[in-house]
Design a protein around this motif. Structure first.
Motif, PDB file in Angstrom:
ATOM      1  N   CYS A  78      -4.089  -3.546   5.883  1.00 23.06           N
ATOM      2  CA  CYS A  78      -3.264  -4.497   5.307  1.00 23.06           C
ATOM      3  C   CYS A  78      -2.012  -4.605   5.980  1.00 23.06           C
ATOM      4  O   CYS A  78      -1.603  -3.855   6.661  1.00 23.06           O
ATOM      5  CB  CYS A  78      -3.446  -4.774   3.852  1.00 23.06           C
ATOM      6  SG  CYS A  78      -2.221  -3.241   3.083  1.00 23.06           S
ATOM      7  N   GLY A  79      -1.104  -5.550   5.779  1.00 22.44           N
ATOM      8  CA  GLY A  79       0.114  -5.931   6.235  1.00 22.44           C
ATOM      9  C   GLY A  79       1.112  -5.180   5.584  1.00 22.44           C
ATOM     10  O   GLY A  79       2.011  -4.406   6.356  1.00 22.44           O
ATOM     11  N   THR A  80       0.868  -4.641   4.405  1.00 20.76           N
ATOM     12  CA  THR A  80       1.865  -3.783   3.718  1.00 20.76           C
ATOM     13  C   THR A  80       1.955  -2.219   4.250  1.00 20.76           C
ATOM     14  O   THR A  80       2.770  -1.579   4.684  1.00 20.76           O
ATOM     15  CB  THR A  80       1.488  -3.764   2.233  1.00 20.76           C
ATOM     16  OG1 THR A  80       1.330  -5.133   1.910  1.00 20.76           O
ATOM     17  CG2 THR A  80       2.651  -2.907   1.649  1.00 20.76           C
ATOM     18  N   THR A 106      11.643 -13.148   0.332  1.00 19.50           N
ATOM     19  CA  THR A 106      10.517 -13.032   0.930  1.00 19.50           C
ATOM     20  C   THR A 106       9.320 -12.356   0.255  1.00 19.50           C
ATOM     21  O   THR A 106       9.482 -12.330  -1.163  1.00 19.50           O
ATOM     22  CB  THR A 106      10.921 -11.977   2.384  1.00 19.50           C
ATOM     23  OG1 THR A 106       9.869 -11.862   3.145  1.00 19.50           O
ATOM     24  CG2 THR A 106      11.204 -10.654   1.680  1.00 19.50           C
ATOM     25  N   ALA A 164       6.121  -7.358  -0.381  1.00 16.78           N
ATOM     26  CA  ALA A 164       5.439  -6.121   0.328  1.00 16.78           C
ATOM     27  C   ALA A 164       6.775  -5.172   0.818  1.00 16.78           C
ATOM     28  O   ALA A 164       6.590  -4.141   1.145  1.00 16.78           O
ATOM     29  CB  ALA A 164       4.700  -6.686   1.200  1.00 16.78           C
ATOM     30  N   SER A 179      -0.136  -9.404   9.313  1.00 19.57           N
ATOM     31  CA  SER A 179      -1.085  -9.494   8.206  1.00 19.57           C
ATOM     32  C   SER A 179      -2.284 -10.528   8.252  1.00 19.57           C
ATOM     33  O   SER A 179      -1.687 -11.600   8.833  1.00 19.57           O
ATOM     34  CB  SER A 179      -0.551  -9.733   6.764  1.00 19.57           C
ATOM     35  OG  SER A 179      -1.358 -10.069   5.831  1.00 19.57           O
ATOM     36  N   TYR A 218      -4.160 -10.989   6.008  1.00 14.33           N
ATOM     37  CA  TYR A 218      -4.898 -11.596   4.797  1.00 14.33           C
ATOM     38  C   TYR A 218      -5.647 -13.009   4.817  1.00 14.33           C
ATOM     39  O   TYR A 218      -5.135 -13.749   5.477  1.00 14.33           O
ATOM     40  CB  TYR A 218      -3.865 -11.583   3.630  1.00 14.33           C
ATOM     41  CG  TYR A 218      -4.003 -12.023   2.211  1.00 14.33           C
ATOM     42  CD1 TYR A 218      -4.813 -11.089   1.304  1.00 14.33           C
ATOM     43  CD2 TYR A 218      -3.628 -13.149   1.693  1.00 14.33           C
ATOM     44  CE1 TYR A 218      -5.398 -11.566   0.220  1.00 14.33           C
ATOM     45  CE2 TYR A 218      -4.123 -13.642   0.506  1.00 14.33           C
ATOM     46  CZ  TYR A 218      -4.711 -12.780  -0.214  1.00 14.33           C
ATOM     47  OH  TYR A 218      -5.180 -13.122  -1.575  1.00 14.33           O
ATOM     48  N   LYS A 262      -3.715 -16.039   5.374  1.00 19.09           N
ATOM     49  CA  LYS A 262      -2.493 -16.013   6.381  1.00 19.09           C
ATOM     50  C   LYS A 262      -2.902 -16.936   7.652  1.00 19.09           C
ATOM     51  O   LYS A 262      -3.907 -17.589   7.440  1.00 19.09           O
ATOM     52  CB  LYS A 262      -2.303 -14.619   6.766  1.00 19.09           C
ATOM     53  CG  LYS A 262      -1.708 -13.634   5.579  1.00 19.09           C
ATOM     54  CD  LYS A 262      -0.311 -14.203   5.123  1.00 19.09           C
ATOM     55  CE  LYS A 262       0.215 -13.469   3.747  1.00 19.09           C
ATOM     56  NZ  LYS A 262       1.021 -12.346   3.810  1.00 19.09           N
ATOM     57  N   GLU A 274      -8.756  -8.980   4.331  1.00 15.35           N
ATOM     58  CA  GLU A 274      -7.591  -7.930   4.317  1.00 15.35           C
ATOM     59  C   GLU A 274      -7.429  -7.320   5.737  1.00 15.35           C
ATOM     60  O   GLU A 274      -8.361  -7.094   6.485  1.00 15.35           O
ATOM     61  CB  GLU A 274      -7.613  -6.857   3.389  1.00 15.35           C
ATOM     62  CG  GLU A 274      -7.800  -7.115   1.788  1.00 15.35           C
ATOM     63  CD  GLU A 274      -6.225  -7.383   1.150  1.00 15.35           C
ATOM     64  OE1 GLU A 274      -5.457  -7.661   1.834  1.00 15.35           O
ATOM     65  OE2 GLU A 274      -6.367  -7.796  -0.226  1.00 15.35           O
ATOM     66  N   GLY A 275      -6.312  -7.123   6.139  1.00 19.30           N
ATOM     67  CA  GLY A 275      -5.753  -6.583   7.167  1.00 19.30           C
ATOM     68  C   GLY A 275      -4.739  -6.709   7.902  1.00 19.30           C
ATOM     69  O   GLY A 275      -4.038  -7.392   7.395  1.00 19.30           O
TER      70      GLY A 275
END
Ligand SMILES: *Cc1c(COP(=O)(O)O)cnc(C)c1O
Length: 365
Positions: free
Chosen positions: A59-61, A85, A88, A177, A179, A182, A188-189
């Motif tokens: 995920c981006g986080t 923002t 995350a 991200s 997600y 997005k 997810e990614g």
């Protein structure tokens, strides 16, 4: 269902038969976890952004977290972040034990004001995270000049460009991200990208826990080939997604121009990928509820600004944005009928607030 028909969702992925087939092919192959597809996806995204290489994550986080770890950020360090923002950013900073130093907006943009941000730098500032909010390219130059590492957060701006270069081609590290909703989706990614072999190697090492001799604390942040296969077919369509978003934005702006509403417009010299189409109206949360009741799902584009999460006072411009910013549905899979409905319902909603002075409504002048 609203009383007026099915709800037009605020956002939605754009999935075609080639996406389905690519994922099915991986399922049939039996190779589901991180493998060749992930590697190919990393190389393609790196090529797309003109970076040396990428490290795909779940995920981006986690990509943000690995970016901070790769840069050696830890307790006692400060990381500069905007308040307005995605939460995350706050979690990633706290997860490495660093202290977030939160910066307010200024008039005219929803992005971190680079010059003001410079005044918040201290001897302990190790990194600045700059998200390109809503798809609009943020000004990086004044921060890059300081020599402090800059993490560009592309979660909302992948596929955008600024001054003829892809957004995400300049920071020390760029973070994506993927997600579901997005700019492009793998469910997810995420991914981090860089030109530094050292940073890439550290991030790649920390993404996995297995087969290590030194047992420092680490985690499993791997992407799967299932996700990467979808990422590859989505990436091939990303330019057309962005073009469609920009074309819709032109139509929205033409249709809403004569209403008492603040409109998004790219700041000079920067471009807008229109991840979100954010208008400025007084009492945005109330207007959003009214629009949702009429079948058009509209949202505050930021759910909880970081200064509120941290119980900090001040931040008048971010508070202003929380009261006025309203994101209306804009994504490639909207039909012509959807577009017509969005524009007419939003116009009705905005007219209810018509007593308010024109254009004094948002951060946009
Ligand atoms: C969505 C988002 C993230 C987090 O990405 P996930 O894939 O959901 O973990 C980080 N930063 C910004 C600006 C985002 O919009």
């Amino acid at each position: 269902m609203s009383p007026h028909g099915p709800m037009i969702p605020h956002s939605r992925p754009t999935i075609g038969p080639e996406d389905v087939e690519a994922v099915a092919e991986v399922v049939r192959s039996g190779h589901l976890a991180q493998g060749e597809k992930v590697r190919e996806f990393e190389e393609r995204v790196a090529g797309f952004l003109g970076r040396r290489d990428g490290v795909a994550t779940n995920c981006g986080t986690s990509a943000l977290h690995l970016a901070l770890l790769a840069l050696g950020v830890g307790s006692g360090d400060e990381v500069l972040v905007p308040s307005y923002t995605c939460v995350a950013l706050l979690h990633a900073v706290r997860y490495v034990g660093a202290t977030p130093r939160v910066v307010d907006l200024e008039a005219g943009s929803y992005n971190l004001p680079a010059h003001a941000a410079r005044r918040h730098l201290t001897a302990r500032t190790r990194v600045v995270i700059v998200p390109h909010m809503f798809g609009e390219a943020a000004d990086l130059e004044p921060l890059l000049e300081t020599g402090i590492p800059v993490i560009e957060d592309l979660a909302q701006a992948l596929g955008g460009s600024s001054r003829g270069r892809p957004v995400g081609s300049r920071g020390t590290i760029a973070v994506c991200s993927f997600y579901a909703t997005k700019m492009m989706a793998t469910g997810e990614g995420g991914m981090l990208l860089s030109d530094s072999e050292l940073l890439l190697r550290r991030a790649r090492d920390l993404r996995d826990y297995d087969g290590r001799t030194a047992h420092t604390t680490r985690f499993n942040y791997k992407m799967t080939d299932l996700q990467a296969a979808l990422g590859l077919t989505q990436l091939a369509k990303l330019a057309s997604f962005v073009a469609r978003r920009q074309a819709l934005a032109v139509r929205y702006t033409a249709a809403l121009r004569h209403l008492p509403v603040g409109l998004p417009g790219p700041t000079p010299g920067s471009a807008h990928a229109f991840y979100r189409y954010v208008i400025g109206v007084e009492h945005a949360p109330r207007v959003a509820r009214w629009l949702c009741e009429r079948g058009v799902e509209c949202k505050a584009p930021v759910s909880c600004p970081l200064h509120r999460c941290l119980d900090l006072d001040g931040f008048p411009w971010t508070e202003r944005a929380m009261n006025t910013a309203l994101s209306i549905p804009l994504y490639p899979s909207l039909t012509e009928q959807d577009v017509a409905t969005v524009l007419s319902v939003v116009a009705d909603g905005v007219r209810r607030e018509e007593a308010l002075p024109r254009r004094a409504l948002s951060l946009r002048s």
